[in-house]
Design a protein around this motif. Structure first.
Motif, PDB file in Angstrom:
ATOM      1  N   VAL A 176      -0.611   9.794   8.426  1.00  0.00           N
ATOM      2  CA  VAL A 176       0.490   9.543   7.488  1.00  0.00           C
ATOM      3  C   VAL A 176       1.794  10.094   8.047  1.00  0.00           C
ATOM      4  O   VAL A 176       2.832   9.417   8.034  1.00  0.00           O
ATOM      5  N   TRP A 219       2.445   6.359   9.473  1.00  0.00           N
ATOM      6  CA  TRP A 219       2.897   5.715   8.238  1.00  0.00           C
ATOM      7  C   TRP A 219       4.362   6.030   7.927  1.00  0.00           C
ATOM      8  O   TRP A 219       5.089   5.188   7.398  1.00  0.00           O
ATOM      9  N   ASP A 227       1.747   3.300  -2.251  1.00  0.00           N
ATOM     10  CA  ASP A 227       1.232   4.428  -3.034  1.00  0.00           C
ATOM     11  C   ASP A 227      -0.024   5.047  -2.432  1.00  0.00           C
ATOM     12  O   ASP A 227      -0.312   6.227  -2.670  1.00  0.00           O
ATOM     13  N   ASP A 228      -0.794   4.264  -1.688  1.00  0.00           N
ATOM     14  CA  ASP A 228      -2.041   4.771  -1.097  1.00  0.00           C
ATOM     15  C   ASP A 228      -2.377   3.957   0.154  1.00  0.00           C
ATOM     16  O   ASP A 228      -3.063   2.930   0.074  1.00  0.00           O
ATOM     17  N   PRO A 229      -1.894   4.391   1.327  1.00  0.00           N
ATOM     18  CA  PRO A 229      -2.137   3.632   2.553  1.00  0.00           C
ATOM     19  C   PRO A 229      -3.483   3.905   3.207  1.00  0.00           C
ATOM     20  O   PRO A 229      -3.725   3.445   4.331  1.00  0.00           O
ATOM     21  N   ARG A 230      -4.376   4.618   2.535  1.00  0.00           N
ATOM     22  CA  ARG A 230      -5.646   4.973   3.179  1.00  0.00           C
ATOM     23  C   ARG A 230      -6.436   3.756   3.680  1.00  0.00           C
ATOM     24  O   ARG A 230      -7.032   3.810   4.759  1.00  0.00           O
ATOM     25  N   TRP A 244       0.831  -1.211   0.000  1.00  0.00           N
ATOM     26  CA  TRP A 244       0.000   0.000   0.000  1.00  0.00           C
ATOM     27  C   TRP A 244       0.868   1.265   0.000  1.00  0.00           C
ATOM     28  O   TRP A 244       0.419   2.323   0.413  1.00  0.00           O
ATOM     29  N   TYR A 291      -6.404  11.904   8.434  1.00  0.00           N
ATOM     30  CA  TYR A 291      -5.570  11.021   7.623  1.00  0.00           C
ATOM     31  C   TYR A 291      -4.165  11.601   7.425  1.00  0.00           C
ATOM     32  O   TYR A 291      -3.167  10.880   7.514  1.00  0.00           O
TER      33      TYR A 291
END
Length: 309
Positions: A202, A206, A171-174, A169, A198
Motif C-alpha cells: 500500500v 498503491w 476503500d479496500d485495494p487488498r 477499490w 500488504y
C-alpha cells in the motif's frame, strides 16, 4: 573539476528536481518526477536500507544512484544498484565513484549479490564489465505514439467479464494486492519476487504518486479481479504501464489485451500522447500483446550481477 558523491537532500531546494532531471535525460523511456523520486526515498520499506545518491561536479548534479537491499525475494543477500549519469557528463568519473560508494555501503549492509540494470550499448556494457559485473537477463523499453498511432479497435468484454478501474477499490485495494502478488511471482526475471507485506505494498505501490487509478484497468470475472494493467502518468502527456498481468486461472482468454487496450484508449482520450512499457525479452506472450497494441522497441537494458564476499 572535482566530482563528489553524497546523499540526496530532500530538504534542499532543487535537489530532488535535479535528481529527476538526470534520470529523465539518461533514461527517457521511464517516468520520473520529483514526487516519484521523493516517494521512493521516503516510502520504501526500512528493511531495504534504501539510499538515493547524487554525483556532483562543481555543485551541479550530474549522476544518480538508487540502491538498497532486495526485500521481496526469498533469496537473501541480494541488493540493487542502478546508476545513471547525464549523457553530456560521461567519462568524468561520476559513474565509477557512485558505484564504489554504493558497493561499500551495500556490502556493509550484508549484501552478497549486486544487481544492476545497464543499457545495452558497448559503452554501458563495457563500464559494467570493468567493474566486475556479468550479464544476465535482458528487457526491452517500448514506446507507442498515442497522438498519431493507431490503436486496435475497442471491443466489448466477453460474456462474464466486466471492466473496472483501480479507483473502484479505493476503500479496500487488498484484492488488487492479491492479483499483483500472484502475477508478479510468475513474471520472468532473474530475481524471484514474493509480495507478502500488504502494508508495504500500500505504501510503496498503491500510494505511488505516478499511479493513475482512473487509467489502471481491471478485468473482473465472477466478482474477482482476474487481470489488470497498472497505469502511471506524469504531470505532462506521458503514460506508462508499470505492470500487466493475469491470474493463473484466467490466462489464455485475451484478458491482458482487453485491459491494456482499454487503458490505452482512455489514456489517449485524456490527452496522453506517448505510452511506454517494459518487457523481459523472454516474455513472449506479453511482447506479442504489446506488438498488437502498436508498441515498438526503442532500447534494451541488461541486468548485470556481481557477487561480493
Amino acid at each position: 573539476m572535482t566530482v563528489s558523491v553524497r546523499d540526496l537532500r530532500p530538504g534542499v531546494p532543487g535537489d530532488v528536481e535535479a535528481f529527476a532531471r538526470v534520470r529523465r535525460r539518461a533514461l527517457p523511456y521511464m517516468l520520473y518526477t520529483p514526487e516519484s523520486v521523493l516517494h521512493h526515498l521516503t516510502h520504501t520499506h526500512p528493511a531495504t536500507r534504501a539510499r538515493s545518491l547524487v554525483a556532483e561536479e562543481d555543485g551541479e548534479v550530474i549522476g544518480t544512484a538508487q540502491i538498497g537491499l532486495v526485500r521481496d525475494s526469498p533469496e537473501p543477500g541480494q541488493a540493487y544498484l542502478n546508476v545513471h549519469v547525464r549523457p553530456d557528463r560521461l567519462r568524468r568519473g561520476a559513474g565509477g565513484l557512485l558505484v564504489r560508494v554504493a558497493e561499500e555501503y551495500l556490502a556493509a549492509e550484508g549484501a552478497t549479490k549486486l544487481l544492476s540494470w545497464v543499457l545495452d550499448t558497448p559503452a554501458d556494457r563495457g563500464f559494467a564489465e570493468r567493474h566486475g559485473y556479468r550479464e544476465g537477463r535482458s528487457a526491452h523499453f517500448l514506446r507507442l505514439d498515442l497522438a498519431h498511432g493507431t490503436l486496435p479497435p475497442l471491443e466489448p468484454p466477453p460474456a462474464g467479464v466486466a471492466l473496472r478501474t483501480a479507483a473502484d477499490w479505493a476503500d479496500d485495494p487488498r484484492p488488487l494486492f492479491a492479483l499483483d502478488a500472484e502475477t508478479t511471482a510468475d513474471e520472468p526475471s532473474d530475481v524471484a519476487t514474493e509480495f507478502t507485506d500488504y502494508a508495504a505494498w500500500v505504501a510503496e505501490t498503491w500510494r505511488h504518486p505516478l499511479l493513475d487509478r482512473d487509467l489502471t484497468t481491471v478485468a473482473v470475472v465472477d466478482g474477482r479481479p482476474a487481470a489488470f494493467t497498472a497505469a502511471y502518468t506524469d504531470d505532462g502527456t506521458r503514460y506508462a504501464t508499470a505492470m500487466t498481468g493475469t491470474a493463473r486461472a484466467f490466462r489464455g482468454r485475451g484478458l491482458a489485451k482487453l485491459v491494456k487496450n482499454a487503458s490505452l484508449h482512455r489514456a489517449r482520450a485524456a490527452g496522453r500522447t506517448e505510452a511506454f512499457t517494459g518487457n523481459d525479452t523472454g516474455n513472449g506472450p506479453m511482447l506479442a500483446v504489446n506488438k498488437w497494441c502498436g508498441y515498438e522497441i526503442r532500447a534494451t537494458e541488461v541486468r548485470h550481477v556481481r557477487e561480493i564476499g
